[in-house]
Design a protein around this motif. Structure first.
Motif, PDB file in Angstrom:
ATOM      1  N   LEU A 114       4.674  -1.553  21.272  1.00  0.00           N
ATOM      2  CA  LEU A 114       5.717  -2.127  22.122  1.00  0.00           C
ATOM      3  C   LEU A 114       5.249  -3.429  22.757  1.00  0.00           C
ATOM      4  O   LEU A 114       6.045  -4.363  22.929  1.00  0.00           O
ATOM      5  N   GLY A 115       3.959  -3.513  23.094  1.00  0.00           N
ATOM      6  CA  GLY A 115       3.433  -4.756  23.643  1.00  0.00           C
ATOM      7  C   GLY A 115       3.516  -5.894  22.645  1.00  0.00           C
ATOM      8  O   GLY A 115       3.839  -7.039  22.999  1.00  0.00           O
ATOM      9  N   THR A 116       3.248  -5.594  21.376  1.00  0.00           N
ATOM     10  CA  THR A 116       3.375  -6.612  20.326  1.00  0.00           C
ATOM     11  C   THR A 116       4.820  -7.048  20.167  1.00  0.00           C
ATOM     12  O   THR A 116       5.123  -8.248  20.088  1.00  0.00           O
ATOM     13  N   ILE A 117       5.730  -6.082  20.134  1.00  0.00           N
ATOM     14  CA  ILE A 117       7.153  -6.421  20.019  1.00  0.00           C
ATOM     15  C   ILE A 117       7.598  -7.262  21.214  1.00  0.00           C
ATOM     16  O   ILE A 117       8.335  -8.252  21.062  1.00  0.00           O
ATOM     17  N   ASN A 118       7.146  -6.885  22.397  1.00  0.00           N
ATOM     18  CA  ASN A 118       7.506  -7.617  23.613  1.00  0.00           C
ATOM     19  C   ASN A 118       7.064  -9.077  23.526  1.00  0.00           C
ATOM     20  O   ASN A 118       7.850 -10.006  23.784  1.00  0.00           O
ATOM     21  N   ALA A 119       5.812  -9.286  23.141  1.00  0.00           N
ATOM     22  CA  ALA A 119       5.286 -10.648  23.041  1.00  0.00           C
ATOM     23  C   ALA A 119       5.991 -11.439  21.942  1.00  0.00           C
ATOM     24  O   ALA A 119       6.333 -12.614  22.124  1.00  0.00           O
ATOM     25  N   LEU A 120       6.226 -10.802  20.809  1.00  0.00           N
ATOM     26  CA  LEU A 120       6.878 -11.495  19.693  1.00  0.00           C
ATOM     27  C   LEU A 120       8.309 -11.883  20.030  1.00  0.00           C
ATOM     28  O   LEU A 120       8.763 -12.992  19.705  1.00  0.00           O
ATOM     29  N   ARG A 121       9.040 -11.001  20.691  1.00  0.00           N
ATOM     30  CA  ARG A 121      10.460 -11.285  20.954  1.00  0.00           C
ATOM     31  C   ARG A 121      10.617 -12.456  21.926  1.00  0.00           C
ATOM     32  O   ARG A 121      11.467 -13.324  21.721  1.00  0.00           O
ATOM     33  N   VAL A 122       9.758 -12.491  22.953  1.00  0.00           N
ATOM     34  CA  VAL A 122       9.878 -13.560  23.940  1.00  0.00           C
ATOM     35  C   VAL A 122       9.408 -14.891  23.354  1.00  0.00           C
ATOM     36  O   VAL A 122      10.035 -15.935  23.551  1.00  0.00           O
ATOM     37  N   ALA A 123       8.300 -14.851  22.611  1.00  0.00           N
ATOM     38  CA  ALA A 123       7.795 -16.075  21.987  1.00  0.00           C
ATOM     39  C   ALA A 123       8.793 -16.610  20.966  1.00  0.00           C
ATOM     40  O   ALA A 123       9.050 -17.823  20.896  1.00  0.00           O
ATOM     41  N   ALA A 124       9.371 -15.726  20.160  1.00  0.00           N
ATOM     42  CA  ALA A 124      10.332 -16.159  19.141  1.00  0.00           C
ATOM     43  C   ALA A 124      11.573 -16.776  19.770  1.00  0.00           C
ATOM     44  O   ALA A 124      12.120 -17.776  19.263  1.00  0.00           O
ATOM     45  N   ALA A 125      12.033 -16.205  20.874  1.00  0.00           N
ATOM     46  CA  ALA A 125      13.212 -16.746  21.547  1.00  0.00           C
ATOM     47  C   ALA A 125      12.950 -18.158  22.051  1.00  0.00           C
ATOM     48  O   ALA A 125      13.827 -19.032  21.979  1.00  0.00           O
ATOM     49  N   ALA A 126      11.730 -18.390  22.548  1.00  0.00           N
ATOM     50  CA  ALA A 126      11.380 -19.739  23.007  1.00  0.00           C
ATOM     51  C   ALA A 126      11.309 -20.707  21.831  1.00  0.00           C
ATOM     52  O   ALA A 126      11.851 -21.820  21.884  1.00  0.00           O
ATOM     53  N   MET A 127      10.660 -20.279  20.743  1.00  0.00           N
ATOM     54  CA  MET A 127      10.514 -21.148  19.572  1.00  0.00           C
ATOM     55  C   MET A 127      11.859 -21.510  18.952  1.00  0.00           C
ATOM     56  O   MET A 127      12.025 -22.604  18.387  1.00  0.00           O
ATOM     57  N   ALA A 128      12.815 -20.605  19.051  1.00  0.00           N
ATOM     58  CA  ALA A 128      14.116 -20.836  18.417  1.00  0.00           C
ATOM     59  C   ALA A 128      14.815 -22.078  18.957  1.00  0.00           C
ATOM     60  O   ALA A 128      15.647 -22.673  18.269  1.00  0.00           O
ATOM     61  N   GLY A 129      14.459 -22.487  20.176  1.00  0.00           N
ATOM     62  CA  GLY A 129      15.066 -23.676  20.756  1.00  0.00           C
ATOM     63  C   GLY A 129      14.330 -24.965  20.464  1.00  0.00           C
ATOM     64  O   GLY A 129      14.763 -26.048  20.896  1.00  0.00           O
ATOM     65  N   ASN A 130      13.224 -24.875  19.737  1.00  0.00           N
ATOM     66  CA  ASN A 130      12.456 -26.070  19.392  1.00  0.00           C
ATOM     67  C   ASN A 130      13.195 -26.944  18.375  1.00  0.00           C
ATOM     68  O   ASN A 130      13.973 -26.444  17.554  1.00  0.00           O
ATOM     69  N   GLU A 131      12.885 -28.230  18.404  1.00  0.00           N
ATOM     70  CA  GLU A 131      13.321 -29.107  17.321  1.00  0.00           C
ATOM     71  C   GLU A 131      12.463 -28.805  16.093  1.00  0.00           C
ATOM     72  O   GLU A 131      11.238 -28.698  16.206  1.00  0.00           O
ATOM     73  N   PRO A 132      13.056 -28.655  14.921  1.00  0.00           N
ATOM     74  CA  PRO A 132      12.236 -28.388  13.728  1.00  0.00           C
ATOM     75  C   PRO A 132      11.381 -29.595  13.377  1.00  0.00           C
ATOM     76  O   PRO A 132      11.764 -30.737  13.643  1.00  0.00           O
ATOM     77  N   ASP A 133      10.212 -29.324  12.788  1.00  0.00           N
ATOM     78  CA  ASP A 133       9.363 -30.425  12.359  1.00  0.00           C
ATOM     79  C   ASP A 133       9.893 -30.981  11.034  1.00  0.00           C
ATOM     80  O   ASP A 133      10.970 -30.591  10.560  1.00  0.00           O
ATOM     81  N   ALA A 134       9.130 -31.873  10.437  1.00  0.00           N
ATOM     82  CA  ALA A 134       9.592 -32.545   9.214  1.00  0.00           C
ATOM     83  C   ALA A 134       9.820 -31.576   8.061  1.00  0.00           C
ATOM     84  O   ALA A 134      10.565 -31.882   7.123  1.00  0.00           O
ATOM     85  N   ARG A 135       9.196 -30.400   8.135  1.00  0.00           N
ATOM     86  CA  ARG A 135       9.360 -29.408   7.070  1.00  0.00           C
ATOM     87  C   ARG A 135      10.264 -28.247   7.503  1.00  0.00           C
ATOM     88  O   ARG A 135      10.283 -27.196   6.867  1.00  0.00           O
ATOM     89  N   GLY A 136      10.990 -28.451   8.600  1.00  0.00           N
ATOM     90  CA  GLY A 136      11.953 -27.453   9.039  1.00  0.00           C
ATOM     91  C   GLY A 136      11.397 -26.305   9.839  1.00  0.00           C
ATOM     92  O   GLY A 136      12.092 -25.314  10.077  1.00  0.00           O
ATOM     93  N   GLU A 137      10.137 -26.436  10.280  1.00  0.00           N
ATOM     94  CA  GLU A 137       9.482 -25.321  10.971  1.00  0.00           C
ATOM     95  C   GLU A 137       9.558 -25.465  12.491  1.00  0.00           C
ATOM     96  O   GLU A 137       9.351 -26.546  13.042  1.00  0.00           O
ATOM     97  N   ARG A 138       9.853 -24.348  13.147  1.00  0.00           N
ATOM     98  CA  ARG A 138       9.919 -24.341  14.612  1.00  0.00           C
ATOM     99  C   ARG A 138       8.757 -23.594  15.258  1.00  0.00           C
ATOM    100  O   ARG A 138       8.488 -23.798  16.444  1.00  0.00           O
ATOM    101  N   GLY A 139       8.106 -22.714  14.503  1.00  0.00           N
ATOM    102  CA  GLY A 139       7.009 -21.988  15.119  1.00  0.00           C
ATOM    103  C   GLY A 139       6.358 -20.980  14.196  1.00  0.00           C
ATOM    104  O   GLY A 139       6.887 -20.633  13.132  1.00  0.00           O
ATOM    105  N   LEU A 140       5.180 -20.523  14.626  1.00  0.00           N
ATOM    106  CA  LEU A 140       4.417 -19.505  13.897  1.00  0.00           C
ATOM    107  C   LEU A 140       4.036 -18.377  14.838  1.00  0.00           C
ATOM    108  O   LEU A 140       3.490 -18.616  15.926  1.00  0.00           O
ATOM    109  N   LEU A 141       4.308 -17.155  14.407  1.00  0.00           N
ATOM    110  CA  LEU A 141       3.869 -15.953  15.114  1.00  0.00           C
ATOM    111  C   LEU A 141       2.776 -15.284  14.288  1.00  0.00           C
ATOM    112  O   LEU A 141       2.899 -15.166  13.063  1.00  0.00           O
ATOM    113  N   VAL A 142       1.714 -14.857  14.956  1.00  0.00           N
ATOM    114  CA  VAL A 142       0.647 -14.107  14.283  1.00  0.00           C
ATOM    115  C   VAL A 142       0.444 -12.801  15.035  1.00  0.00           C
ATOM    116  O   VAL A 142       0.122 -12.799  16.226  1.00  0.00           O
ATOM    117  N   ALA A 143       0.665 -11.690  14.353  1.00  0.00           N
ATOM    118  CA  ALA A 143       0.447 -10.372  14.940  1.00  0.00           C
ATOM    119  C   ALA A 143      -0.865  -9.793  14.417  1.00  0.00           C
ATOM    120  O   ALA A 143      -1.390 -10.245  13.392  1.00  0.00           O
TER     121      ALA A 143
END
Length: 253
Positions: A114-143
């Motif tokens: 649950l701690g992993t899910i908690n961290a991933l969900r909040v981090a992903a929500a923040a990344m979703a608002g990023n401007e994509p880079d030149a290759r369309g990427e907004r973020g990387l999650l590593v579990a």
């Protein structure tokens, strides 16, 4: 994704694998937030790498949101999140006095899964608002999982179940976040030279190291960190679990 200049957060970054990841990301030019329950140690690590420490319990939604907000405040927003916080408390299903109390399993699953899910969900929500880079990427999650997800030993009921859960969530999360340009890579380490093993007698450490086919030694946290860095660099790594174990397959005990 280039790490240089990016904002990153490492949950569990005050020691062990997480500390190595925080140090590697900082060395590669990232601005790193060290998020850990061990606040004093997190401050020390952050001070040494030019980062910022935030006292964080991964099971606490408000604490995780505050830590992610600290990382996301950087120019460009949060781009890399590593989740390595976890517990390895052993407990058999049935002890000398009968069924082991449920609480002995619940805390490990709460932190590791649950701690992993908690961290991933909040981090992903923040990344979703990023401007994509030149290759369309907004973020990387590593579990972080474990080879115990595949070959759990006696006494690893909750640990193996929790890490198996991390393995299981990898593909569905990667599929969900793919349209947003966010990747998820999970690393499943074998036996690594971390504080968890540091307290063992040298003979026991040598014995464990000898079970690894090649190289016949404990893994070094820097090897985990180098895989985190490689995951950032290789955009085709997504929705997969990578065993980092020297070909080790755990015995029952």
């Amino acid at each position: 994704m280039s790490v240089d200049g990016m904002s990153a957060i490492v949950f569990g970054g005050a020691s062990g694998l997480g500390e190595a990841a925080a140090r590697r990301l900082a060395a590669d030019g990232a601005q790193v937030v060290v998020a850990d329950l061990a606040a004093e140690r997190a401050e020390a690590v952050a001070g040494e790498i030019g980062g910022r420490a935030v006292a964080t319990d991964v099971t606490d939604p408000a604490a995780v949101e505050a830590a992610v907000a600290a990382a996301h405040a950087a120019d460009g927003g949060l781009r890399i999140a590593v989740v390595s916080a976890g517990l390895g408390t052993p407990a058999k299903l049935v002890g000398r006095d009968g069924a082991t109390p449920l609480d002995a399993f619940a805390r490990v699953i709460e932190v590791n899964l649950l701690g992993t899910i908690n961290a991933l969900r909040v981090a992903a929500a923040a990344m979703a608002g990023n401007e994509p880079d030149a290759r369309g990427e907004r973020g990387l999650l590593v579990a972080t999982a474990s080879i115990a997800a595949y070959e759990g030993q006696v006494g690893q009921v909750a640990y193996a179940a929790s890490k198996g859960g991390v393995v299981g969530l990898t593909l569905p999360i990667a599929r969900e976040l793919a349209p947003r340009g966010i990747r998820l890579v999970t690393i499943a380490p074998g036996l690594f030279d971390t504080p968890l093993l540091a307290g063992l007698p040298q003979a026991a450490r040598d014995s464990l190291a000898g079970t690894v086919p090649f190289p016949a030694r404990l893994g070094e946290p820097e090897e985990y960190a180098s895989l985190v860095a490689y995951a950032a660099a290789n955009q085709m790594l997504n929705g997969t679990v990578i065993r980092l174990d020297g070909a080790l397959r755990m015995a029952p005990r």
